[in-house]
Design an enzyme around this catalytic site. Structure first.
Site, short mmCIF file in Angstrom:
data_model
loop_
_atom_site.label_atom_id
_atom_site.label_comp_id
_atom_site.label_asym_id
_atom_site.label_seq_id
_atom_site.Cartn_x
_atom_site.Cartn_y
_atom_site.Cartn_z
N LYS A 190 0.87 -1.20 0.00
CA LYS A 190 0.00 0.00 0.00
C LYS A 190 0.89 1.23 0.00
O LYS A 190 1.52 1.55 1.00
CB LYS A 190 -0.88 -0.01 1.25
N GLU A 264 8.83 0.23 11.37
CA GLU A 264 9.95 1.18 11.25
C GLU A 264 9.32 2.55 11.37
O GLU A 264 8.61 2.99 10.47
CB GLU A 264 10.66 0.96 9.91
N CYS A 298 13.15 9.61 8.14
CA CYS A 298 12.91 9.10 9.50
C CYS A 298 14.17 9.20 10.36
O CYS A 298 14.08 9.43 11.56
CB CYS A 298 12.38 7.68 9.46
N GLU A 395 9.33 14.72 16.31
CA GLU A 395 9.81 14.61 14.92
C GLU A 395 9.13 15.71 14.10
O GLU A 395 7.90 15.76 14.00
CB GLU A 395 9.41 13.23 14.39
#
Ligand code: NDP
Length: 486
Positions: A190, A264, A298, A395
């Site tokens: 996806k 992750e 990331c 983040e």
């Protein structure tokens, strides 16, 4: 906010736009199920937008729950034959896919850039070559799985659902599909809502490679498609890359089931500069650590820890270097920082940057002319940051670096580890022994020494704490796609 002008040396580059004439995109892409593009049964079509221009590029199907069921049925039906193929035969398909990615590299790079906003230089030199490298690398492992895992007998898991984010769309697809297929699994991928196109071109590549129908399914859609895939009966494993919040939701949904899971997730990685480092090189590493892919990474080095004795010097050099970053048209070959991936991501960055200012940190944003349309954010540096500020903790996923300082090695380690994340870190020092001591003490899945954001298919990648679990890349990346029988 203090705004400063660029340095006196201004290089006047002529525009160097990459041509998009060679691109042959269709107006509309269906769901790639059972080896063919199909209209959604219960989803719809939605345009995907170029974030640098806000123009629609193509319409893309969204899979609904009925489509998810059809995808799982097709994958289940394809699995026994794929798993029973001789290992070397499976490898041949992966080699073919790798070569076709190389053949279509220019097209893939341009499409990645117009769909996601990243500079062409990066999609051309990083994303696409690394995507091919992952298929080449795992093709090599297909007949050596026992050696890669140290087991006498291994079996594939079956049907794996793979959900990827928008920051490295093709690369994340390769990162997930290559080991899964090499291990004899079939996969349903996806892609993210804002960047489905290169995954759909990869579906065409699977057709060209004559991959048996159902071995790879590409199921574009929105978060509800991802949520249905996670919960679909008949899925043996979910591999997810994305935000910690969604990772948590997936883990809760799968608790108590037999579905395997690897996550992750996000990061707030420390890039640590010691006083004995080669400072000019460190500054290049800082820039690469946080401004690569607009900071949509990331493992971005978003927390810059500088030893106090060299703080002023490093910040002065960094600020000067930031002033020379070229922000703008992602298709221009000279562009360093492209467009922010979506309006939604831009508002998340703006909100966190505003929080940084409100909490008392000092903001400096590079003054540069930004295009009138599209989503843009100027490279930004925060100083006077306290470890408790949101910009030091959360983040941001944008071109924003927060500077903290330290006096001793022990303090550097303590501050670097003072995070709920543990994905990556960078260490800049002239002393090998110091680098090893610090690396051993850091709770981070990847630690770079005198470099940053260096990726290689042979190296494992993954996190600790809220950055997730499971490893991707290298021989370690085989294990999450296999059951060890003995
Ligand atoms: P998400 O985690 O929401 O998206 C990642 C992928 O998961 C996308 O394919 C998304 O689909 C899908 N998804 C979303 N919700 C669900 C769900 N409930 N169940 C299953 N799949 C789901 O990231 P965002 O794109 O929303 O970004 C939000 C923030 O996450 C960013 O600001 C950034 O901080 C962080 N992030 C971190 C990444 C990393 O690699 N560490 C990557 C991306 C984001 P869809 O796109 O259709 O919503």
């Amino acid at each position: 906010m203090t705004t400063e002008t660029r340095t006196s040396i201004v290089w006047d580059y002529a525009p160097a736009p990459e041509s998009a004439d060679h691109i042959r995109l269709k107006d509309r892409y269906g769901l790639f199920i059972d080896g063919d593009f199909k209209d959604p049964a219960d989803g719809g079509y939605v345009p995907t937008i170029n974030p640098a221009t806000e123009e629609p590029i193509a319409e893309v199907a969204y899979g609904g729950p009925v489509d998810v069921t059809a995808a799982v049925q097709s994958a289940r039906a394809a699995h026994p034959r794929w798993a029973a193929l001789k290992d070397l035969e499976r490898a041949k398909y992966l080699f073919r896919i790798a070569r076709l990615i190389q053949e279509r590299a220019r097209e893939l790079a341009v499409v990645e850039t117009i769909d996601g906003g990243k500079p062409l230089r990066e999609s051309r030199d990083v994303d696409v070559p690394l995507a091919a490298a992952h298929f080449f690398y795992y093709a090599g492992w297909a007949d050596k799985l026992r050696y890669g895992t140290g087991a006498s007998e291994v079996r594939p898991l079956g049907v794996v659902g793979q959900i990827v984010p928008w920051n490295f769309p093709l690369l994340m697809a390769a990162w997930k599909l290559a080991p899964a297929l090499a291990c004899g699994n079939v996969a349903i991928l996806k892609p993210a809502e804002t960047t489905p196109l290169t995954a759909l071109l990869l579906a065409e590549i699977c057709q060209e490679a004559e991959l048996p129908p159902g071995v790879v399914t590409i199921l574009p859609g929105d978060e509800s498609t991802g949520a249905s895939l996670v919960r679909a009966p008949g899925i043996d494993k979910i591999a997810f890359t994305g935000s910690t919040a969604v990772g948590r939701d997936i883990q809760a949904a799968l608790a108590g089931t037999n579905t395997h899971l690897t996550l992750e997730l996000g990061g707030k990685s420390a890039n640590i500069v010691f006083e004995d480092a080669a400072l000019d090189q460190a500054v290049e590493g800082i820039v690469n650590g946080i401004f690569f892919n607009q900071g949509h990474v990331c493992c971005a080095g978003s927390r810059l820890l500088i030893q106090e004795s060299v703080r002023d010097e490093v910040i002065a050099k960094l600020w000067q270097r930031m002033g020379r970053l070229r922000v703008g048209d992602p298709l221009d070959k000279n562009t360093d920082v492209g467009a922010i991936n979506s309006a939604e991501q831009l508002s998340r960055i703006e909100a966190l940057v505003a929080a940084g200012e409100d909490e008392g940190a000092t903001r400096r944003s590079v003054e540069c002319e930004l295009p009138a349309r599209g989503y843009w954010f100027a490279p930004t540096l925060f100083t006077d940051v306290s470890p408790a500020h949101r910009i030091a903790v959360e983040e941001i996923f944008g071109p924003v670096v927060s500077v903290l300082t330290f006096r001793t090695q022990a303090e550097a380690i303590e501050k670097a580890n003072n995070s709920r994340y543990g994905l990556a870190a960078g260490i800049w020092t002239d002393k090998g022994s110091k680098a090893f001591q610090v690396a051993s003490a850091l709770k981070a899945g990847v630690v770079w020494q005198n470099t940053y954001n260096h990726f290689d298919p042979t190296a494992a990648f993954g996190g600790y704490k809220e950055s997730g679990f499971g490893r991707e890349g290298g021989p370690a990346g085989l294990r999450p796609y296999l059951q060890v029988v003995r």
